[in-house]
Design an enzyme around this catalytic site. Structure first.
Site, mmCIF file in Angstrom:
data_model
loop_
_atom_site.group_PDB
_atom_site.id
_atom_site.type_symbol
_atom_site.label_atom_id
_atom_site.label_comp_id
_atom_site.label_asym_id
_atom_site.label_seq_id
_atom_site.Cartn_x
_atom_site.Cartn_y
_atom_site.Cartn_z
ATOM 1 N N LEU A 1 71.059 -30.044 97.644
ATOM 2 C CA LEU A 1 72.112 -29.027 97.084
ATOM 3 C C LEU A 1 71.498 -28.057 96.313
ATOM 4 C CD1 LEU A 1 74.571 -31.766 95.784
ATOM 5 C CD2 LEU A 1 74.780 -30.729 98.017
ATOM 6 N N ARG B 1 66.541 -39.308 94.987
ATOM 7 C CA ARG B 1 67.103 -38.079 93.935
ATOM 8 C C ARG B 1 66.855 -36.682 94.840
ATOM 9 N NH1 ARG B 1 66.155 -38.877 87.612
ATOM 10 N NH2 ARG B 1 67.900 -37.520 87.667
ATOM 11 N N LYS C 1 67.692 -33.536 75.117
ATOM 12 C CA LYS C 1 66.787 -33.584 75.899
ATOM 13 C C LYS C 1 67.286 -33.001 77.409
ATOM 14 C CE LYS C 1 65.934 -37.111 79.244
ATOM 15 N NZ LYS C 1 66.111 -36.639 80.466
ATOM 16 N N ASN C 2 68.299 -33.507 77.729
ATOM 17 C CA ASN C 2 69.225 -32.816 78.908
ATOM 18 C C ASN C 2 69.743 -31.419 78.748
ATOM 19 O OD1 ASN C 2 68.199 -34.855 80.078
ATOM 20 N ND2 ASN C 2 70.169 -35.984 80.447
ATOM 21 N N ARG D 1 60.011 -40.412 76.691
ATOM 22 C CA ARG D 1 60.497 -39.304 77.427
ATOM 23 C C ARG D 1 61.859 -38.554 76.905
ATOM 24 N NH1 ARG D 1 61.957 -40.473 82.719
ATOM 25 N NH2 ARG D 1 62.521 -38.308 82.616
ATOM 26 N N ARG E 1 61.437 -35.329 86.694
ATOM 27 C CA ARG E 1 62.560 -34.763 87.863
ATOM 28 C C ARG E 1 63.124 -33.393 87.295
ATOM 29 N NH1 ARG E 1 65.844 -35.532 92.210
ATOM 30 N NH2 ARG E 1 67.700 -34.419 91.648
ATOM 31 N N ASP F 1 74.118 -42.460 82.081
ATOM 32 C CA ASP F 1 72.945 -42.609 80.959
ATOM 33 C C ASP F 1 73.148 -43.450 79.815
ATOM 34 O OD1 ASP F 1 71.951 -39.106 81.194
ATOM 35 O OD2 ASP F 1 71.726 -40.934 82.572
ATOM 36 N N CYS G 1 61.815 -40.643 90.194
ATOM 37 C CA CYS G 1 62.398 -41.311 88.991
ATOM 38 C C CYS G 1 62.752 -42.891 89.411
ATOM 39 C CB CYS G 1 63.533 -40.639 88.534
ATOM 40 S SG CYS G 1 64.195 -41.313 86.844
HETATM 41 C C1 EPZ Z 1 70.966 -35.283 85.078
HETATM 42 O O1 EPZ Z 1 70.180 -35.634 86.250
HETATM 43 C C2 EPZ Z 1 70.463 -35.819 84.038
HETATM 44 N N1 EPZ Z 1 69.146 -35.228 83.821
HETATM 45 C C3 EPZ Z 1 70.039 -37.471 84.169
HETATM 46 O O2 EPZ Z 1 69.854 -38.009 83.127
HETATM 47 C C4 EPZ Z 1 71.709 -37.885 84.345
HETATM 48 O O3 EPZ Z 1 71.609 -39.194 84.753
HETATM 49 C C5 EPZ Z 1 72.416 -37.122 85.656
HETATM 50 O O4 EPZ Z 1 72.253 -35.684 85.267
HETATM 51 C C6 EPZ Z 1 73.709 -37.620 85.773
HETATM 52 O O5 EPZ Z 1 74.433 -37.204 84.976
HETATM 53 C C7 EPZ Z 1 68.887 -34.072 83.270
HETATM 54 O O6 EPZ Z 1 69.743 -33.350 82.906
HETATM 55 C C8 EPZ Z 1 67.361 -33.806 83.040
HETATM 56 P P1 EPZ Z 1 72.516 -35.022 89.510
HETATM 57 P P2 EPZ Z 1 70.185 -34.863 87.755
HETATM 58 O O7 EPZ Z 1 71.988 -33.897 90.313
HETATM 59 O O8 EPZ Z 1 70.500 -33.312 87.468
HETATM 60 C C9 EPZ Z 1 72.677 -36.861 94.056
HETATM 61 C C10 EPZ Z 1 68.623 -39.326 81.674
HETATM 62 O O9 EPZ Z 1 68.355 -40.557 81.440
HETATM 63 N N2 EPZ Z 1 72.320 -35.286 94.371
HETATM 64 O O10 EPZ Z 1 73.939 -34.576 88.560
HETATM 65 O O11 EPZ Z 1 69.015 -35.166 88.599
HETATM 66 C C11 EPZ Z 1 71.856 -37.502 92.994
HETATM 67 O O12 EPZ Z 1 71.054 -38.292 93.736
HETATM 68 C C12 EPZ Z 1 68.392 -38.719 82.938
HETATM 69 O O13 EPZ Z 1 68.320 -38.848 80.854
HETATM 70 C C13 EPZ Z 1 71.953 -35.204 95.569
HETATM 71 O O14 EPZ Z 1 72.473 -35.926 96.409
HETATM 72 O O15 EPZ Z 1 71.490 -35.394 88.236
HETATM 73 C C14 EPZ Z 1 72.836 -38.237 92.330
HETATM 74 O O16 EPZ Z 1 73.030 -39.580 93.056
HETATM 75 C C15 EPZ Z 1 68.555 -39.759 84.232
HETATM 76 N N3 EPZ Z 1 71.610 -34.024 96.119
HETATM 77 C C16 EPZ Z 1 73.761 -37.666 91.978
HETATM 78 O O17 EPZ Z 1 74.003 -36.516 92.924
HETATM 79 C C17 EPZ Z 1 71.016 -33.139 95.194
HETATM 80 O O18 EPZ Z 1 70.567 -31.807 95.408
HETATM 81 C C18 EPZ Z 1 73.945 -37.039 90.536
HETATM 82 O O19 EPZ Z 1 72.608 -36.173 90.363
HETATM 83 C C19 EPZ Z 1 71.351 -33.405 93.784
HETATM 84 C C20 EPZ Z 1 71.876 -34.481 93.331
#
Ligand code: EPZ
Length: 416
Positions: free
Chosen positions: A125, A121, A22-23, A397, A92, A305, A116
């Site tokens: 960035l 979230r 999925k990711n 999902r 998301r 995850d 989510c």
């Molecule tokens: C990806 O989400 C995955 N989703 C998530 O999987 C996974 O948990 C996550 O990466 C971490 O590995 C997909 O790939 C579709 P991040 P993403 O941006 O991209 C903070 C699942 O179960 N942050 O790496 O949204 C954020 O709040 C899902 O399959 C900012 O502060 O994760 C978080 O605390 C759930 N500002 C941390 O960084 C930003 O602009 C990591 O988020 C972006 C992120």
């Protein structure tokens, strides 16, 4: 409202082929926009989130067709760059359409992505990186109005190795003039899969999988055929199923190097895991042991995850295990449901202490989010009696067909 009925206490034996990731497929579907052509995506998982991404592509003027597990997306007809609030709220990952739209159309109109259940979230960035590449982004009334007559390559340093921000900026940088260097980039295997897909389509990107990604922008991309990588979190889920219930299973197509931190924990707990190019076999015949503290971290650290499913498997272990969730603020919502089944788990802030119990009992429980729902399935397989799991829209999902796969592994599961 459909539910899963799981009869616990059965030793699992069997094999299944791990679905596409999925990711990985979600950013790849957004990236297809950059080709202005047709892409064929093999081993594409049929998921609710994939359906949502397809609806976004169709709303932009693209078409998509399934043939078995191959999804063909034709982006030649793209003639809009607005994504409705309703579609953005579906998931998301809708935010990752921003970079390719700006890159291809020079403009994008969309609202903030869907919430989510995992806590705040933000996409700050993503937006600050796109602004550095030259985009003008005006926020009003929950809408993002984005313009970029011309994107230009530059040095970007991410404060957090965010997966989504890395992907969005890689995609925007493909359409930018000159070279973009993304430092402190996310290193997840899905980022490498995205780079491999884009390279197939003629892009010049290097360094995915490391903290520094370099994109040579301004190249004209084209369509192509690409096979999606196996889903490492689905793999982790089914390994935990065998660990929780006891079993001897084979996961065809799974790749261990992408989840070495998870298999290390399961080995420590007492599972016998061996892997080769065809997949991963797992044998678990004894009650699990508690393990060293499990701390979630960006890749190659322990994946957030997989936290819930590993916790569910260890709920019946001998001993105590401490979990520390460092990525999301609110990722223990499955704990109350596991405690309904008799688990002994105490949460305090980002820490959860799992004191293993001898026995879990079947109960009526509710999925709280995608991986929380999967954790309830894992716990149910090791519990005595029947468990009823509701809230399947969460599980759908990210899992193509949980009942089908668990049945192939020897479980007694019915979807009603
Ligand atoms: C990806 O989400 C995955 N989703 C998530 O999987 C996974 O948990 C996550 O990466 C971490 O590995 C997909 O790939 C579709 P991040 P993403 O941006 O991209 C903070 C699942 O179960 N942050 O790496 O949204 C954020 O709040 C899902 O399959 C900012 O502060 O994760 C978080 O605390 C759930 N500002 C941390 O960084 C930003 O602009 C990591 O988020 C972006 C992120």
């Amino acid at each position: 409202m459909s539910e899963l009925l799981i009869q616990g206490g059965r030793f699992l034996t069997g094999e299944t082929t791990v679905q596409g990731a999925k990711n990985s497929i979600l950013p790849i579907l957004a990236a297809a926009i950059l080709t202005g052509d047709t892409v064929e995506l093999e081993h594409c998982p049929r998921l609710r989130d994939v359906d949502s991404a397809v609806r976004i592509l169709e709303a932009l003027g693209c078409t998509a067709d399934w043939r078995g597990d191959t999804l063909t997306v034709d982006t030649r007809g793209l003639d809009r760059c607005t994504v409705s609030d309703e579609l953005m709220r579906l998931m998301r990952s809708s935010s990752v359409f921003l970079g390719p739209l700006l890159s291809r159309c020079g403009a994008a109109e969309l609202s903030y992505p869907g919430g989510c259940e995992l806590g705040p979230r933000p996409i700050d960035l993503h937006l600050s990186g796109l602004r550095q590449l030259g985009a003008e982004i005006r926020e009003s009334g929950g809408m993002l109005h984005c313009q970029a007559s011309r994107l230009h390559g530059c040095e970007l340093l991410l404060a957090i190795p965010s997966v989504g921000a890395t992907e969005n900026l890689m995609l925007a940088a493909c359409g930018a003039e000159g070279v973009t260097v993304i430092s402190n980039a996310a290193r997840e295997p899905e980022i490498e899969d995205l780079q491999n897909f884009l390279t197939t389509c003629g892009a010049d990107i290097r360094g995915a999988g490391t903290s520094t990604i370099t994109v040579q922008g301004g190249r004209t991309l084209h369509g192509g055929t690409y096979r999606c990588m196996p889903d490492r979190i689905v793999t982790a889920t089914y390994l935990c199923a065998a660990a929780a219930a006891g079993g001897l299973i084979f996961l065809r197509g799974a790749q261990e190097q992408q989840l070495a931190t998870v298999t290390a924990v399961l080995r420590q707990a007492g599972c016998d895991i061996c892997a080769d190019s065809a997949g991963i076999a797992c044998r678990c015949e004894e009650r699990l042991r508690g393990v060293q503290p499990v701390r979630t971290a960006p890749y190659p650290g322990f994946p957030t995850d997989a936290q819930a499913v590993v916790m569910a498997a260890l709920a019946r272990s001998r001993g105590t295990t401490v979990f520390e969730e460092n990525i999301f603020e609110n990722r223990y919502r499955h704990v109350d449901e596991l405690c309904r089944m008799g688990a002994d788990i105490r949460v305090s802030g980002r820490t959860a202490v799992v004191t293993g119990v001898e026995r879990l009992s079947g109960a009526s429980v509710r999925s709280t989010d995608l991986r929380g729902g999967a954790a309830l399935c894992v716990a149910a397989l090791g519990a005595a009696g029947e468990t009823r799991i509701s809230g399947l829209h969460h599980i759908d999902r990210g899992y193509e067909d949980m009942a089908r796969d668990l049945t192939a592994l020897g479980a007694q599961v019915t979807r009603i």
